[in-house]
Design an enzyme around this catalytic site. Structure first.
Site, PDB file in Angstrom:
ATOM      1  N   GLY A 382      48.060  -1.017  25.368  1.00  0.00           N
ATOM      2  CA  GLY A 382      47.385  -0.978  26.657  1.00  0.00           C
ATOM      3  C   GLY A 382      48.366  -0.560  27.735  1.00  0.00           C
ATOM      4  O   GLY A 382      49.550  -0.340  27.477  1.00  0.00           O
ATOM      5  N   VAL A 386      50.224  -5.575  31.735  1.00  0.00           N
ATOM      6  CA  VAL A 386      49.046  -6.406  31.491  1.00  0.00           C
ATOM      7  C   VAL A 386      49.385  -7.670  30.706  1.00  0.00           C
ATOM      8  O   VAL A 386      48.500  -8.470  30.406  1.00  0.00           O
ATOM      9  CB  VAL A 386      47.940  -5.610  30.763  1.00  0.00           C
ATOM     10  CG1 VAL A 386      47.443  -4.487  31.637  1.00  0.00           C
ATOM     11  CG2 VAL A 386      48.440  -5.071  29.436  1.00  0.00           C
ATOM     12  N   SER A 709      32.273  12.216  30.973  1.00  0.00           N
ATOM     13  CA  SER A 709      31.344  11.222  31.512  1.00  0.00           C
ATOM     14  C   SER A 709      30.670  11.655  32.810  1.00  0.00           C
ATOM     15  O   SER A 709      29.757  10.974  33.280  1.00  0.00           O
ATOM     16  CB  SER A 709      32.071   9.888  31.722  1.00  0.00           C
ATOM     17  OG  SER A 709      33.105  10.027  32.674  1.00  0.00           O
ATOM     18  N   LYS A 752      33.983   0.809  35.349  1.00  0.00           N
ATOM     19  CA  LYS A 752      33.109   1.648  36.181  1.00  0.00           C
ATOM     20  C   LYS A 752      32.089   0.807  36.937  1.00  0.00           C
ATOM     21  O   LYS A 752      31.806   1.059  38.116  1.00  0.00           O
ATOM     22  CB  LYS A 752      32.406   2.682  35.306  1.00  0.00           C
ATOM     23  CG  LYS A 752      33.335   3.739  34.700  1.00  0.00           C
ATOM     24  CD  LYS A 752      32.572   4.678  33.796  1.00  0.00           C
ATOM     25  CE  LYS A 752      33.495   5.741  33.184  1.00  0.00           C
ATOM     26  NZ  LYS A 752      32.767   6.639  32.258  1.00  0.00           N
TER      27      LYS A 752
END
Length: 820
Positions: A382, A386, A709, A752
């Site tokens: 990742g 984090v 997208s 999103k």
């Protein structure tokens, strides 16, 4: 009197005739006795001693009152506290106390003037102190015929002593000058005898010489022996130094000792070697290793016992055997299988990361059911910051295992993983074996940090290929390190690798690990992390621990996250909170802030300065061809605007701007082709395509953009521009399209959705297959949002485009040729 290092020297000015009277005095009979542990007085000399024993202190106090004579006799064995006659050297000196001083610890420093020699006849204890009967011993002077020889030998002794003092570093310059200025005499002889670096036995041999001539001869001999020994030492030092090069300086002292032993003919090193062997055997007896390992160890231990201690090979062999016995061989810590406790610890230290926590709890459940120590091999990947690395430490704490971390960033040598062969100078085990040695158990949690930063092959080998054996459950049961050269079991180790980008990890290595994605934090999660961890930590760090009422309000935290950071993790957020508390501490120190309170967003801006970033917000639906899309970035979700405009021209021209990638450009072309093909159904005059050019733009042109997208957003934007119809207010959308008009699912839905909510969006349109992603998002993040699931473009346009035209719509005109 003066001191140098640990030795104390005293001298008095020589007065012609006076010292002869002292040396040839005639004191004897009954007198007090003080026994000396490690000192011998010579007639005529003055020297200090430390008096600490009770009976000696009693004698000293009596001498202070009576100013009488005392017999100074030296013990044969210093350790005896209450010596008898047989414990003393029979010959000593009669002396008189010159001065005494009591020390803080109760002992005395006493200065004595020695007179003639005496011999003890009887020693007895009277009233808690020693008294004795002594007889005078006369020093026989050289005869008239021997005077010339005597004076010549005195001069020789003086020269030898001066030379010796210049060679040795123990003697101060003042003493050397004092000896050089003395006249050749018996007093000089006795003074030098007291200063020579001799043993007590050798000094007593000098004192007991029947004539001064014999004492002089022995003193010269001792001085010559010392000078020869020092010259030999210098010769050995020079020889050793000339044989050493730059790489051999480390064992200069050992080589020096070896040369000295060679000159002396002493080569007995068995005691040093035996001590090492015994130590290794005692450690090996506690090991639970295999029969094969035990045989190899015993064989290598036998080699050690045959190597010379001063040989460089001895240390190489010893280091290897120490590495073997310090490794944990099937020595495991007990796993704590309390699942509820482990879950509490993981939740306490880390917010979110549900997939990782669930995987660890599953492993604990398997351990509890099967008692099997076979551990998984996990790769957490990742964005930076984090908490992947710190999560490994929390996992070790939750399981009750030891924790080891190895950073693989920049490792370019295969030997860093697998170790060097012992034939090389400076050989050492690889990082895996070193980590196990550090852990001290066979089942630690082993973090392989930054595994994606490994160098992929060079002249030194490929370290990523070396890791294949480490991370393969079928092979690591017998991991082979080149240095140890023994099979070592790594199957009980829980390996957790961390990476930012799995694309740079070789496929065979990636295939051996269980991949778990650690997503970047959304704003809501960052707020919780800041409240639970970052704010208390940095408040204490900046000296504000006692100010528990000093807090950062939730709106202020959100303001800091949105306007001062742009990241997936929380490293930048922690820096800003640290800066915030530093500014608060400064104001408190100046007296400008007197009470604790909750810091608001306005105060945060005042303390941190002008915001660095800004967030886009919904801009309404007043213009045709402007549609709000949703995008995923490495630092979270964002809204983006798709703008389409029309201009009079020859048609058949599509212009794309905004730093778009190839996939995004293809999405725009697909959208245009679909709308052109279904123009009649959408009520679009086909002549528009022949007389107007289309320009599709995505703002913030400095930021690269790519991905499929934005497909339905581009199709809606083009359709709105061609029909001049308004787009539904408060609507955002995301989804990929095909040439047939199908809407396909996309990723990054959680980020999103939350970006849309922050921007004030009310309706969100996405692919029907993305409903499963919405179901995984906590309910509190979905409040106030309405989701519209679609399967094709017609459903999208049917909901997104209103029948109402925009204000001042374009009136399409066509030339006569086209109209005809």
């Amino acid at each position: 009197m003066f001191e140098n290092n640990k030795k104390t020297y005293s001298f008095v000015a020589e007065v012609s005739g006076e010292t002869d009277k002292l040396i040839h005095a005639n004191y004897g009979g009954e007198m007090p006795v003080i026994t000396l542990r490690d000192n011998i007085f010579f007639p005529g000399t003055v020297s200090p001693i430390t008096v600490g024993r009770k009976y000696s202190i009693k004698t000293l106090r009596k001498l202070e009152r009576t100013d009488g004579m005392v017999a100074l006799l030296t013990q044969k064995t210093p350790e005896v506290d209450m010596p008898q006659t047989e414990d003393l050297y029979p010959i000593g000196v009669a002396a008189k106390l010159v001065h005494s001083l009591q020390m803080p610890d109760g002992s005395y420093n006493a200065l004595f003037q020695a007179f003639n020699r005496i011999q003890i006849q009887e020693l007895r204890q009277v009233g808690g102190s020693y008294e004795g009967i002594v007889t005078t011993m006369t020093d026989l002077m050289p005869g008239r015929l021997e005077q010339t020889e005597y004076k010549a030998m005195l001069a020789m002794l003086k020269e030898r002593t001066s030379r010796l003092m210049n060679i040795l570093d123990d003697y101060p310059e003042e003493l050397t000058q004092y000896v050089n200025n003395m006249e050749p005499s018996t007093f000089m002889l006795n003074t030098i005898c007291s200063y020579l670096p001799l043993t007590i036995e050798q000094k007593y041999e000098l004192l007991s010489s029947p004539t001064e001539l014999q004492r002089l001869q022995q003193a010269i001999q001792f001085a010559n022996n010392i000078i020869e020994l020092m010259q030999l030492k210098r010769k050995i030092e020079n020889k050793t130094r000339s044989d050493l090069d730059q790489q051999q300086r480390e064992y200069f002292l050992r080589q020096q000792v070896q040369n000295i032993q060679s000159e002396l003919g002493d080569k007995d090193e068995s005691s040093v070697r035996q001590e090492d062997v015994n130590n290794l055997k005692s450690k090996a007896a506690k090991k639970h290793w295999s029969k094969q390992t035990a045989e190899v160890f015993d064989k290598e231990l036998g080699k050690l016992s045959r190597i010379n201690v001063q040989s460089p090979d001895y240390n190489v062999q010893l280091q290897f055997l120490q590495t073997v016995v310090e490794l944990p061989w099937d020595e495991c810590t007990k796993d704590n299988t309390d699942i509820a406790r482990a879950e509490r610890k993981l939740n306490r230290n880390h917010y979110g990361m549900e997939k990782v926590k669930e995987r660890i709890l599953e492993h604990l459940a398997v351990l509890k059911m099967r008692k099997d120590r076979q551990s998984p091999i996990i790769c957490l990947y990742g964005p930076p910051g984090v908490g992947k690395t710190s999560l490994g430490k929390s996992i070790a704490e939750a399981l009750g295992r030891k924790y080891v971390r190895v950073s693989l960033g920049g490792v370019h040598d295969e030997s860093e993983i697998r170790g060097h062969r012992r034939t090389y100078i400076g050989a050492m085990p690889g990082r895996i074996i070193q980590g196990m040695q550090k852990a001290g158990s066979s089942n630690p949690v082993f973090i392989l940090d930054e595994i994606d930063k490994l160098s992929l092959g060079s002249v030194h080998g490929d370290p990523s290929s070396a890791l294949l054996e480490v991370l393969d459950p079928e092979q690591n049961v017998a991991f082979h390190d080149n240095y140890v050269d023994l099979d070592y079991d790594l199957s009980k180790v829980m390996f957790i690798a961390t990476a930012n980008d799995t694309g740079s990890i070789p496929r065979p290595l990636l295939d051996r690990m269980e991949l778990i994605e650690v997503d970047g934090y959304i704003t809501e999660e960052k707020i919780e992390i800041a409240k639970r961890h970052l704010v208390p930590k940095n408040r204490e760090k900046n000296g504000l621990k006692e100010h528990t009422a000093l807090r950062v309000a939730k709106p202020a935290l959100e303001f800091i996250i949105e306007r001062y950071t742009r990241e997936s993790g929380v490293r930048g957020l922690e820096k800003q909170i640290d800066k915030l508390f530093r500014r608060v501490a400064l104001r408190m120190a100046k007296g400008e802030l007197e009470h604790d309170h909750s810091i608001s967003a306005e105060e945060a801006e005042e303390l941190l300065g002008k915001p660095i970033y800004s967030r886009d917000s919904y801009q309404g639906n007043d213009y045709a061809g402007v549609v709000t899309g949703l995008a995923w970035t490495s630092v979270g979700g964002e809204i983006l605007f798709i703008e389409t405009s029309l201009s009079k021209g020859k048609g058949s021209k599509l212009t794309l701007t905004g730093n778009l990638g190839d996939i995004m450009k293809e999405s725009a072309q697909l959208a245009l082709e679909y709308i052109r093909a279904h123009a009649d159904r959408l009520g679009i005059d086909s002549r528009i395509f022949e007389n107007y050019n289309l320009h599709v733009h995505v703002p913030e042109g400095a930021v690269p953009k790519d991905g499929p997208s934005a497909g339905i957003a581009m199709a809606t934007s083009i359709a709105s521009a061609l029909t001049q119809r308004k787009v539904r207010s408060g609507l955002a959308m995301t989804g990929e399209i095909t040439l047939r008009g199908k809407v396909l699912p996309v990723g990054g839905i959680r980020e999103k959705i939350l970006a849309a909510k922050r921007a004030g969006i009310k309706d969100i349109m996405l692919c029907r297959e993305n409903k499963k992603d919405i179901d995984e998002i906590p309910e509190q993040y979905l409040r106030g949002l309405t989701f519209h699931y679609v399967a094709d473009i017609h459903e999208v346009l049917g909901f997104a485009l209103l029948d109402e035209k925009v204000k001042n719509p374009i009136v399409f005109t066509f030339d006569a040729t086209t109209a005809a």
